[in-house]
Design a protein around this motif. Sequence first.
Motif, PDB file in Angstrom:
ATOM      1  N   MET A   1       0.835  -1.187   0.000  1.00  0.00           N
ATOM      2  CA  MET A   1       0.000   0.000   0.000  1.00  0.00           C
ATOM      3  C   MET A   1       0.880   1.251   0.000  1.00  0.00           C
ATOM      4  N   LYS A   2       0.697   2.113  -0.987  1.00  0.00           N
ATOM      5  CA  LYS A   2       1.501   3.332  -1.100  1.00  0.00           C
ATOM      6  C   LYS A   2       0.861   4.459  -0.292  1.00  0.00           C
ATOM      7  N   VAL A   3       1.644   4.990   0.653  1.00  0.00           N
ATOM      8  CA  VAL A   3       1.155   6.049   1.533  1.00  0.00           C
ATOM      9  C   VAL A   3       2.011   7.290   1.312  1.00  0.00           C
ATOM     10  N   SER A  23       3.001  -2.911   8.852  1.00  0.00           N
ATOM     11  CA  SER A  23       3.216  -3.905   7.797  1.00  0.00           C
ATOM     12  C   SER A  23       2.384  -3.584   6.565  1.00  0.00           C
ATOM     13  N   GLY A  24       3.021  -3.617   5.416  1.00  0.00           N
ATOM     14  CA  GLY A  24       2.318  -3.410   4.155  1.00  0.00           C
ATOM     15  C   GLY A  24       2.213  -1.971   3.709  1.00  0.00           C
ATOM     16  N   MET A  25       2.698  -1.022   4.515  1.00  0.00           N
ATOM     17  CA  MET A  25       2.624   0.389   4.146  1.00  0.00           C
ATOM     18  C   MET A  25       3.992   0.887   3.681  1.00  0.00           C
ATOM     19  N   ARG A  26       4.039   1.379   2.455  1.00  0.00           N
ATOM     20  CA  ARG A  26       5.270   1.960   1.923  1.00  0.00           C
ATOM     21  C   ARG A  26       5.105   3.471   1.955  1.00  0.00           C
ATOM     22  N   VAL A  27       5.766   4.100   2.901  1.00  0.00           N
ATOM     23  CA  VAL A  27       5.536   5.519   3.181  1.00  0.00           C
ATOM     24  C   VAL A  27       6.546   6.403   2.464  1.00  0.00           C
ATOM     25  N   THR A  28       6.034   7.391   1.759  1.00  0.00           N
ATOM     26  CA  THR A  28       6.854   8.421   1.129  1.00  0.00           C
ATOM     27  C   THR A  28       6.434   9.766   1.711  1.00  0.00           C
ATOM     28  N   THR A  29       7.419  10.588   2.078  1.00  0.00           N
ATOM     29  CA  THR A  29       7.113  11.910   2.629  1.00  0.00           C
ATOM     30  C   THR A  29       7.578  12.999   1.673  1.00  0.00           C
ATOM     31  N   ALA A  30       6.935  14.161   1.759  1.00  0.00           N
ATOM     32  CA  ALA A  30       7.322  15.306   0.932  1.00  0.00           C
ATOM     33  C   ALA A  30       6.896  16.599   1.607  1.00  0.00           C
ATOM     34  N   TYR A  31       7.650  17.660   1.317  1.00  0.00           N
ATOM     35  CA  TYR A  31       7.359  19.013   1.809  1.00  0.00           C
ATOM     36  C   TYR A  31       7.394  19.108   3.338  1.00  0.00           C
ATOM     37  N   MET A  32       8.292  18.357   3.952  1.00  0.00           N
ATOM     38  CA  MET A  32       8.389  18.371   5.406  1.00  0.00           C
ATOM     39  C   MET A  32       9.590  19.161   5.916  1.00  0.00           C
ATOM     40  N   SER A  33      10.497  19.535   5.030  1.00  0.00           N
ATOM     41  CA  SER A  33      11.672  20.291   5.454  1.00  0.00           C
ATOM     42  C   SER A  33      12.200  21.113   4.291  1.00  0.00           C
ATOM     43  N   GLU A  34      13.163  21.980   4.572  1.00  0.00           N
ATOM     44  CA  GLU A  34      13.764  22.811   3.530  1.00  0.00           C
ATOM     45  C   GLU A  34      14.498  21.956   2.502  1.00  0.00           C
ATOM     46  N   GLU A  35      15.041  20.815   2.952  1.00  0.00           N
ATOM     47  CA  GLU A  35      15.820  19.963   2.055  1.00  0.00           C
ATOM     48  C   GLU A  35      14.944  18.983   1.282  1.00  0.00           C
ATOM     49  N   ASP A  36      13.662  18.920   1.635  1.00  0.00           N
ATOM     50  CA  ASP A  36      12.775  17.948   1.012  1.00  0.00           C
ATOM     51  C   ASP A  36      12.569  18.282  -0.459  1.00  0.00           C
ATOM     52  N   GLY A  37      12.817  17.312  -1.320  1.00  0.00           N
ATOM     53  CA  GLY A  37      12.706  17.545  -2.752  1.00  0.00           C
ATOM     54  C   GLY A  37      11.312  17.445  -3.318  1.00  0.00           C
ATOM     55  N   GLY A  44       3.415   8.409  -9.184  1.00  0.00           N
ATOM     56  CA  GLY A  44       2.122   7.864  -9.592  1.00  0.00           C
ATOM     57  C   GLY A  44       1.028   8.195  -8.595  1.00  0.00           C
ATOM     58  N   PHE A  45       0.118   7.242  -8.384  1.00  0.00           N
ATOM     59  CA  PHE A  45      -1.028   7.474  -7.511  1.00  0.00           C
ATOM     60  C   PHE A  45      -0.809   6.850  -6.138  1.00  0.00           C
ATOM     61  N   ALA A  46      -1.239   7.590  -5.125  1.00  0.00           N
ATOM     62  CA  ALA A  46      -1.154   7.088  -3.756  1.00  0.00           C
ATOM     63  C   ALA A  46      -2.416   6.301  -3.414  1.00  0.00           C
ATOM     64  N   ASP A  47      -2.257   5.247  -2.642  1.00  0.00           N
ATOM     65  CA  ASP A  47      -3.424   4.561  -2.084  1.00  0.00           C
ATOM     66  C   ASP A  47      -4.000   5.379  -0.931  1.00  0.00           C
ATOM     67  N   GLU A 263       0.954  10.220  16.706  1.00  0.00           N
ATOM     68  CA  GLU A 263       0.503   8.845  16.949  1.00  0.00           C
ATOM     69  C   GLU A 263      -1.016   8.739  16.783  1.00  0.00           C
ATOM     70  N   LEU A 264      -1.731   9.748  17.264  1.00  0.00           N
ATOM     71  CA  LEU A 264      -3.188   9.750  17.120  1.00  0.00           C
ATOM     72  C   LEU A 264      -3.592   9.770  15.650  1.00  0.00           C
ATOM     73  N   MET A 265      -2.910  10.601  14.861  1.00  0.00           N
ATOM     74  CA  MET A 265      -3.206  10.667  13.434  1.00  0.00           C
ATOM     75  C   MET A 265      -2.912   9.331  12.752  1.00  0.00           C
ATOM     76  N   ALA A 266      -1.754   8.756  13.057  1.00  0.00           N
ATOM     77  CA  ALA A 266      -1.372   7.481  12.446  1.00  0.00           C
ATOM     78  C   ALA A 266      -2.352   6.381  12.809  1.00  0.00           C
ATOM     79  N   HIS A 267      -2.787   6.359  14.056  1.00  0.00           N
ATOM     80  CA  HIS A 267      -3.756   5.353  14.500  1.00  0.00           C
ATOM     81  C   HIS A 267      -5.036   5.461  13.688  1.00  0.00           C
ATOM     82  N   THR A 268      -5.468   6.697  13.426  1.00  0.00           N
ATOM     83  CA  THR A 268      -6.682   6.909  12.636  1.00  0.00           C
ATOM     84  C   THR A 268      -6.490   6.404  11.208  1.00  0.00           C
ATOM     85  N   VAL A 269      -5.334   6.721  10.607  1.00  0.00           N
ATOM     86  CA  VAL A 269      -5.055   6.277   9.235  1.00  0.00           C
ATOM     87  C   VAL A 269      -5.055   4.752   9.153  1.00  0.00           C
ATOM     88  N   ILE A 270      -4.386   4.115  10.092  1.00  0.00           N
ATOM     89  CA  ILE A 270      -4.303   2.647  10.100  1.00  0.00           C
ATOM     90  C   ILE A 270      -5.691   2.031  10.255  1.00  0.00           C
TER      91      ILE A 270
END
Length: 278
Positions: A1-3, A23-37, A44-47, A263-270
């Motif tokens: 699952m692409k997150v 398990s099963g979550m492939r996490v990609t982050t963006a726009y979280m820091s000055e160095e973030d590309g 492609g598309f996120a799940d 943690e609260l946000m992640a719990h909701t997503v899961i």
Amino acid sequence: MKVLVLGGDTRQIYCAGRLSLESGMRVTTAYMSEEDGGIPEDYGFADIMVLPYVSSSDGYLNAPACREKIKLSSVLENINGETLVFCSGISDDVLKRMLSSGAGIYDWLKDEELTLKNAYLTAEGAAQIIVSRSNHAVSGSNILILGCGRVAKACAGLFKSMGAGICVCARKESDRADCIRKGMDACDFCDCERFSQADIVVNTVPARVITPQMLEKIRGRGWILELASKPYGFDPAAAQSMSVDYVLGSGLPGKFTPEAAGELMAHTVIKEARKRHG
């Protein structure tokens, strides 16, 4: 699952970290820091797309640590009919475009359990500001709380347990009666004298409920802790001109308890991902 986890403050970082352990979550982050590309061009598309708890400001992604301003509409190319988007406070135009793509929308602010827990985290952050900022401890202070929503109730309960004298300013008679039953004082907004008796005025109402007359009553004795979002409960320029001290305390969970909030946000997503994908 692409997150895909985008923007936000420190709590978003903790959210992404917790999701990456699932398990099963492939996490990609963006726009979280000055160095973030940013989002990889071939992503492609996120799940699942996780936007900040407060997702947008004036049409831009809420990404305070990012060097550039990111239009929220630019993330639409990464969603389709299989994407579940976690967000809040986005414009009607962007929301319609998300829905037209077939994406599912999960509004952070409509999750009662999450909102209530964030209210308690906000109250804890407010207490820390009072302790660090005020000449008084919470204990023994006279605190006037404006509003009677979740954040106001959380603050009233916590501050009372810490020994403060609490008065809740609420428009509804039923809300005032409930506060009195809980051992607190209560008043209506027309009672300006309450403002002259307060060491700290805590506003939770996102509307201009504090008039110049009320600011005049506060001056010389108390100060304002603003917990509501813009346009705030008072005019900061007017407060400055009248030498009324104030602190703008928006986004306190992200500043004082980011790990717990994330943690609260992640719990909701899961939880919602399991409902959707099994």
